[in-house]
Design an enzyme around this catalytic site. Sequence first.
Site, PDB file in Angstrom:
ATOM      1  N   ASP A 110      78.295 -33.096  28.915  1.00 35.57           N
ATOM      2  CA  ASP A 110      77.659 -33.673  27.737  1.00 35.57           C
ATOM      3  C   ASP A 110      76.234 -33.072  27.887  1.00 35.57           C
ATOM      4  O   ASP A 110      75.549 -33.064  28.362  1.00 35.57           O
ATOM      5  CB  ASP A 110      77.477 -35.129  28.053  1.00 35.57           C
ATOM      6  CG  ASP A 110      77.268 -36.024  26.785  1.00 35.57           C
ATOM      7  OD1 ASP A 110      76.409 -35.301  25.843  1.00 35.57           O
ATOM      8  OD2 ASP A 110      77.545 -37.209  26.740  1.00 35.57           O
ATOM      9  N   ARG A 142      73.850 -33.732  25.122  1.00 38.71           N
ATOM     10  CA  ARG A 142      73.095 -34.569  24.384  1.00 38.71           C
ATOM     11  C   ARG A 142      71.960 -35.063  24.834  1.00 38.71           C
ATOM     12  O   ARG A 142      71.792 -35.308  26.073  1.00 38.71           O
ATOM     13  CB  ARG A 142      74.050 -35.797  23.690  1.00 38.71           C
ATOM     14  CG  ARG A 142      74.952 -35.820  22.514  1.00 38.71           C
ATOM     15  CD  ARG A 142      75.603 -36.618  22.457  1.00 38.71           C
ATOM     16  NE  ARG A 142      76.562 -37.179  23.419  1.00 38.71           N
ATOM     17  CZ  ARG A 142      77.646 -38.047  23.436  1.00 38.71           C
ATOM     18  NH1 ARG A 142      77.726 -38.796  22.274  1.00 38.71           N
ATOM     19  NH2 ARG A 142      78.247 -38.387  24.198  1.00 38.71           N
TER      20      ARG A 142
END
Length: 203
Positions: free
Chosen positions: A121, A123
Amino acid sequence: MTIPVHLDTDTFSAEFVSFHGLVDSREHLALVFGNALEQGVPLVRLHSECLTGDVFGSARCDCGPQLRESTKLLSARVGLLLYLRQEGRGIGLYNKIDAYRLQDAGMDTFQANRALNFDDDHRDYRVAAQMLCAFGIREIDLLTNKPAKAAQLTACGITVRRRLPTGVHVTEANRRYLQAKVDRASHIIDITGTRAAQTGVPE
Ligand SMILES: [Zn+2]
């Protein structure tokens, strides 16, 4: 800058708000429903961009149904949706499509990311904290099935008073994807049921 926009054949309306000076310089967008900015602790949804799911209705993931559920809920209950331009958990659209090819060869979404030399991930929720701070918001109720999202906001100085679950939008096409999110990213989703598990969510 703020501009009012009607959504979904005038069923909903929201203010679209743009920002200057966000930490990654991308064009993230806030949708403000009703008088959310006048509420002490607003309900907030962080939605990461998914062009394939949000716009084209791809059945590979649950992003489109989640986005539509969020706008409906936030419109009814008043709140904010932060639309974050972090396609493909931050790896970008083209890389996500490359990952789809690997998933079709048998990998799950996280294995495919790693095969492309990305982490699970990418983000960065600092931009979400910045957007909230720009509104003067320091405490929220967060609409999510992912406890790590609340933890990241907390680390950025935003108090998450309550975490409210989203619905489960499981289909045969996205079941593997959702199962991988449960197994590898600690999402609290009851894939066999019709609603997300309520763990940790006081009413
Ligand atoms: Zn998606």
